[in-house]
Design a protein around this motif. Structure first.
Motif, PDB file in Angstrom:
ATOM      1  N   LEU A   1      66.327  62.454  18.381  1.00 35.29           N
ATOM      2  CA  LEU A   1      67.347  61.630  17.733  1.00 35.29           C
ATOM      3  C   LEU A   1      67.221  60.182  18.190  1.00 35.29           C
ATOM      4  O   LEU A   1      67.174  59.260  17.372  1.00 35.29           O
ATOM      5  CB  LEU A   1      68.738  62.169  18.049  1.00 35.29           C
ATOM      6  CG  LEU A   1      69.915  61.327  17.559  1.00 35.29           C
ATOM      7  CD1 LEU A   1      69.898  61.216  16.038  1.00 35.29           C
ATOM      8  CD2 LEU A   1      71.235  61.914  18.046  1.00 35.29           C
ATOM      9  N   MET A   2      67.146  59.961  19.498  1.00 37.67           N
ATOM     10  CA  MET A   2      67.070  58.602  20.026  1.00 37.67           C
ATOM     11  C   MET A   2      65.834  57.870  19.507  1.00 37.67           C
ATOM     12  O   MET A   2      65.905  56.713  19.083  1.00 37.67           O
ATOM     13  CB  MET A   2      67.035  58.635  21.552  1.00 37.67           C
ATOM     14  CG  MET A   2      67.071  57.266  22.202  1.00 37.67           C
ATOM     15  SD  MET A   2      66.067  57.166  23.708  1.00 37.67           S
ATOM     16  CE  MET A   2      64.415  57.180  23.029  1.00 37.67           C
ATOM     17  N   ALA A   3      64.691  58.566  19.511  1.00 39.25           N
ATOM     18  CA  ALA A   3      63.433  57.905  19.187  1.00 39.25           C
ATOM     19  C   ALA A   3      63.320  57.531  17.715  1.00 39.25           C
ATOM     20  O   ALA A   3      62.555  56.617  17.364  1.00 39.25           O
ATOM     21  CB  ALA A   3      62.258  58.791  19.595  1.00 39.25           C
ATOM     22  N   MET A   4      64.058  58.211  16.833  1.00 35.96           N
ATOM     23  CA  MET A   4      63.960  57.884  15.411  1.00 35.96           C
ATOM     24  C   MET A   4      64.904  56.759  15.001  1.00 35.96           C
ATOM     25  O   MET A   4      64.730  56.151  13.948  1.00 35.96           O
ATOM     26  CB  MET A   4      64.218  59.123  14.545  1.00 35.96           C
ATOM     27  CG  MET A   4      65.670  59.539  14.421  1.00 35.96           C
ATOM     28  SD  MET A   4      65.927  60.913  13.250  1.00 35.96           S
ATOM     29  CE  MET A   4      65.680  60.077  11.688  1.00 35.96           C
ATOM     30  N   LEU A   5      65.904  56.449  15.831  1.00 31.73           N
ATOM     31  CA  LEU A   5      66.932  55.501  15.402  1.00 31.73           C
ATOM     32  C   LEU A   5      66.430  54.072  15.198  1.00 31.73           C
ATOM     33  O   LEU A   5      66.927  53.385  14.298  1.00 31.73           O
ATOM     34  CB  LEU A   5      68.104  55.526  16.374  1.00 31.73           C
ATOM     35  CG  LEU A   5      68.892  56.848  16.387  1.00 31.73           C
ATOM     36  CD1 LEU A   5      70.108  56.731  17.294  1.00 31.73           C
ATOM     37  CD2 LEU A   5      69.306  57.270  14.982  1.00 31.73           C
ATOM     38  N   PRO A   6      65.455  53.546  15.972  1.00 28.54           N
ATOM     39  CA  PRO A   6      64.946  52.214  15.631  1.00 28.54           C
ATOM     40  C   PRO A   6      64.363  52.148  14.222  1.00 28.54           C
ATOM     41  O   PRO A   6      64.557  51.157  13.506  1.00 28.54           O
ATOM     42  CB  PRO A   6      63.881  51.967  16.712  1.00 28.54           C
ATOM     43  CG  PRO A   6      64.395  52.723  17.894  1.00 28.54           C
ATOM     44  CD  PRO A   6      64.970  53.983  17.299  1.00 28.54           C
ATOM     45  N   SER A   7      63.658  53.189  13.796  1.00 27.73           N
ATOM     46  CA  SER A   7      63.106  53.163  12.432  1.00 27.73           C
ATOM     47  C   SER A   7      64.218  53.271  11.397  1.00 27.73           C
ATOM     48  O   SER A   7      64.131  52.678  10.315  1.00 27.73           O
ATOM     49  CB  SER A   7      62.082  54.291  12.241  1.00 27.73           C
ATOM     50  OG  SER A   7      62.696  55.569  12.211  1.00 27.73           O
ATOM     51  N   VAL A   8      65.275  54.023  11.707  1.00 27.84           N
ATOM     52  CA  VAL A   8      66.401  54.130  10.770  1.00 27.84           C
ATOM     53  C   VAL A   8      67.024  52.762  10.533  1.00 27.84           C
ATOM     54  O   VAL A   8      67.268  52.352   9.386  1.00 27.84           O
ATOM     55  CB  VAL A   8      67.453  55.122  11.309  1.00 27.84           C
ATOM     56  CG1 VAL A   8      68.744  55.026  10.498  1.00 27.84           C
ATOM     57  CG2 VAL A   8      66.917  56.537  11.273  1.00 27.84           C
TER      58      VAL A   8
ATOM     59  N   VAL B   1      56.864  47.383  21.709  1.00 28.88           N
ATOM     60  CA  VAL B   1      56.598  45.955  21.887  1.00 28.88           C
ATOM     61  C   VAL B   1      55.145  45.721  22.279  1.00 28.88           C
ATOM     62  O   VAL B   1      54.456  44.880  21.696  1.00 28.88           O
ATOM     63  CB  VAL B   1      57.559  45.359  22.933  1.00 28.88           C
ATOM     64  CG1 VAL B   1      57.122  43.948  23.317  1.00 28.88           C
ATOM     65  CG2 VAL B   1      58.984  45.340  22.387  1.00 28.88           C
ATOM     66  N   ARG B   2      54.660  46.458  23.271  1.00 24.25           N
ATOM     67  CA  ARG B   2      53.279  46.215  23.702  1.00 24.25           C
ATOM     68  C   ARG B   2      52.273  46.655  22.647  1.00 24.25           C
ATOM     69  O   ARG B   2      51.293  45.948  22.385  1.00 24.25           O
ATOM     70  CB  ARG B   2      52.989  46.932  25.015  1.00 24.25           C
ATOM     71  CG  ARG B   2      51.553  46.632  25.512  1.00 24.25           C
ATOM     72  CD  ARG B   2      51.237  47.300  26.829  1.00 24.25           C
ATOM     73  NE  ARG B   2      49.889  46.946  27.234  1.00 24.25           N
ATOM     74  CZ  ARG B   2      48.787  47.614  26.860  1.00 24.25           C
ATOM     75  NH1 ARG B   2      48.897  48.660  26.036  1.00 24.25           N
ATOM     76  NH2 ARG B   2      47.601  47.225  27.276  1.00 24.25           N
ATOM     77  N   GLN B   3      52.491  47.821  22.048  1.00 23.69           N
ATOM     78  CA  GLN B   3      51.533  48.298  21.043  1.00 23.69           C
ATOM     79  C   GLN B   3      51.428  47.337  19.869  1.00 23.69           C
ATOM     80  O   GLN B   3      50.350  47.138  19.307  1.00 23.69           O
ATOM     81  CB  GLN B   3      51.928  49.691  20.554  1.00 23.69           C
ATOM     82  CG  GLN B   3      51.684  50.799  21.552  1.00 23.69           C
ATOM     83  CD  GLN B   3      50.240  50.885  22.006  1.00 23.69           C
ATOM     84  OE1 GLN B   3      49.907  50.500  23.131  1.00 23.69           O
ATOM     85  NE2 GLN B   3      49.381  51.376  21.147  1.00 23.69           N
TER      86      GLN B   3
ATOM     87  N   ALA C   1      58.317  46.115  13.965  1.00 30.32           N
ATOM     88  CA  ALA C   1      59.666  46.182  13.401  1.00 30.32           C
ATOM     89  C   ALA C   1      60.542  47.147  14.197  1.00 30.32           C
ATOM     90  O   ALA C   1      61.726  46.875  14.439  1.00 30.32           O
ATOM     91  CB  ALA C   1      59.595  46.600  11.933  1.00 30.32           C
ATOM     92  N   GLN C   2      59.982  48.288  14.611  1.00 28.55           N
ATOM     93  CA  GLN C   2      60.745  49.213  15.448  1.00 28.55           C
ATOM     94  C   GLN C   2      61.043  48.592  16.814  1.00 28.55           C
ATOM     95  O   GLN C   2      62.120  48.790  17.392  1.00 28.55           O
ATOM     96  CB  GLN C   2      59.973  50.516  15.636  1.00 28.55           C
ATOM     97  CG  GLN C   2      59.856  51.352  14.366  1.00 28.55           C
ATOM     98  CD  GLN C   2      59.023  52.589  14.604  1.00 28.55           C
ATOM     99  OE1 GLN C   2      59.553  53.665  14.889  1.00 28.55           O
ATOM    100  NE2 GLN C   2      57.712  52.453  14.508  1.00 28.55           N
ATOM    101  N   GLY C   3      60.067  47.839  17.336  1.00 28.79           N
ATOM    102  CA  GLY C   3      60.248  47.210  18.638  1.00 28.79           C
ATOM    103  C   GLY C   3      61.373  46.193  18.645  1.00 28.79           C
ATOM    104  O   GLY C   3      62.107  46.070  19.635  1.00 28.79           O
ATOM    105  N   VAL C   4      61.531  45.434  17.568  1.00 33.85           N
ATOM    106  CA  VAL C   4      62.617  44.457  17.476  1.00 33.85           C
ATOM    107  C   VAL C   4      63.966  45.162  17.586  1.00 33.85           C
ATOM    108  O   VAL C   4      64.862  44.729  18.322  1.00 33.85           O
ATOM    109  CB  VAL C   4      62.514  43.662  16.159  1.00 33.85           C
ATOM    110  CG1 VAL C   4      63.786  42.842  15.926  1.00 33.85           C
ATOM    111  CG2 VAL C   4      61.293  42.753  16.179  1.00 33.85           C
ATOM    112  N   VAL C   5      64.115  46.286  16.859  1.00 35.42           N
ATOM    113  CA  VAL C   5      65.377  47.023  16.897  1.00 35.42           C
ATOM    114  C   VAL C   5      65.585  47.665  18.264  1.00 35.42           C
ATOM    115  O   VAL C   5      66.679  47.605  18.845  1.00 35.42           O
ATOM    116  CB  VAL C   5      65.408  48.099  15.792  1.00 35.42           C
ATOM    117  CG1 VAL C   5      66.686  48.927  15.899  1.00 35.42           C
ATOM    118  CG2 VAL C   5      65.307  47.465  14.418  1.00 35.42           C
ATOM    119  N   ALA C   6      64.542  48.302  18.800  1.00 38.06           N
ATOM    120  CA  ALA C   6      64.666  48.978  20.091  1.00 38.06           C
ATOM    121  C   ALA C   6      65.020  47.991  21.193  1.00 38.06           C
ATOM    122  O   ALA C   6      65.827  48.291  22.082  1.00 38.06           O
ATOM    123  CB  ALA C   6      63.364  49.706  20.424  1.00 38.06           C
ATOM    124  N   LEU C   7      64.432  46.789  21.137  1.00 34.46           N
ATOM    125  CA  LEU C   7      64.717  45.786  22.158  1.00 34.46           C
ATOM    126  C   LEU C   7      66.160  45.288  22.064  1.00 34.46           C
ATOM    127  O   LEU C   7      66.835  45.090  23.078  1.00 34.46           O
ATOM    128  CB  LEU C   7      63.732  44.622  22.022  1.00 34.46           C
ATOM    129  CG  LEU C   7      63.661  43.647  23.200  1.00 34.46           C
ATOM    130  CD1 LEU C   7      63.270  44.366  24.473  1.00 34.46           C
ATOM    131  CD2 LEU C   7      62.674  42.529  22.892  1.00 34.46           C
TER     132      LEU C   7
END
Length: 309
Positions: free
Chosen positions: A235-242, A273-275, A293-299
């Motif tokens: 659940l946690m790992a998919m939320l940045p893409s959501v 971010v690094r990838q 794009a996922q990194g921006v949200v996760a950060l």
């Protein structure tokens, strides 16, 4: 921090007619006749074929096939996926693997065809609620893990060290907040493995392009990265893409204040971010933009959770 324009969650697909002819023949033989209809499916980054096929006798299937180029790692990933898919119990909401073939360096997986589609993007709230409920239910039903897969620390250990790797790399262009807190982020990330330990069977790569909606049912596809870990990881790992695909921000969907969530999120954010700063892998020209794009949200989510100035 603004979220980048939604990049496509798809790579460069191989047309069915470009699949090795002996693979195409083997699929036809398995289905009991010549393949007369083949429709390429969007979604996913693998530089292979992803095709709904129909044989002249009417039997249908979904076929994934990849050759030794352009990405030399892809055949091994498909072999891992085949082993995991063959072991998944019926309780897992995934299409059943019917057979596999290996021909001249090509690896092909033949699945039952599921009459479904990827969730609509931007996310519709009704479909998002359906998916979130399915993910939570799947996590509960797959605890303890019903098959033998690596622990999450083994599966993702090298990947979830992005901040620590950045300590020794050129950080030009790195987000200013991340740059100011790089030492603290590296320290926080170092505890992710202990925080993510658990005995739930995880998919560990959930996104809209790995989900199929069929009426009120949700199917989860593409399981090569399956592992054992804490129940809330998928659940946690998919939320940045959501969020970057039009859904609500992650903190609204997972408000859990547990410090373990923050530590694992640090590992996830550091990975994205690094990838996203690395060159594109062979045959995967779109994956870095998606990771960015996922990194921006996760950060942004990590900034919200830590409260660091």
């Amino acid at each position: 921090m603004s979220v980048p324009t939604n990049p496509p969650a798809t790579g460069t697909r191989v047309p069915w007619l470009d699949v090795h002819p002996r693979v195409r023949a083997a699929v036809g033989d398995f289905l009991g006749g010549r393949v007369v209809d083949a429709v390429t499916q969007d979604g996913g980054f693998s530089p292979g074929a992803a095709v709904r096929v129909r044989a002249d006798g009417g039997r249908r299937a979904f076929v994934k096939a990849v050759g030794p180029g352009p990405n030399p790692d892809s055949p091994g990933i498909y072999r891992t996926e085949a082993a995991i898919a063959a072991a998944l119990p019926a309780s897992v909401p995934a299409p059943r693997l019917l057979t596999t073939f290996e021909v001249d360096g090509w690896v092909a997986l033949v699945f039952e065809e599921v009459e479904g589609r990827h969730p609509e993007i931007p996310w519709r709230r009704d479909e998002l609620d359906l998916v979130l409920a399915a993910v939570r239910r799947m996590s509960a039903e797959l605890t303890p893990a019903p098959i033998d897969v690596p622990a999450i620390q083994e599966r993702l250990g090298d990947s979830f060290s992005g901040w620590r790797k950045l300590l020794g790399e050129d950080t030009t262009g790195l987000d200013p907040w991340a740059l100011r807190h790089l030492d603290a982020l590296a320290a926080l990330e170092s505890g992710w493995g202990e925080a993510a330990a658990g005995d739930t069977l995880l998919h560990s790569d959930l996104r809209a392009d790995n989900l199929l909606v069929s009426g009120e049912r949700v199917y989860v596809v593409d399981w090569p990265w399956a592992c054992r870990g804490v129940s809330w990881f998928d659940l946690m790992a998919m939320l940045p893409s959501v969020a970057m695909q039009g859904g609500p921000p992650p903190h609204e969907l997972l408000p859990d204040p547990d410090p373990a969530v923050t530590a694992v999120l640090a590992g996830l954010a550091g990975y994205f971010v690094r990838q996203s700063r690395q060159p594109s892998p062979p045959g995967l020209p779109t994956v870095r933009g998606f990771q960015h794009a996922q990194g921006v949200v996760a950060l942004e989510w990590l900034r919200h959770r830590t409260g660091w100035a």
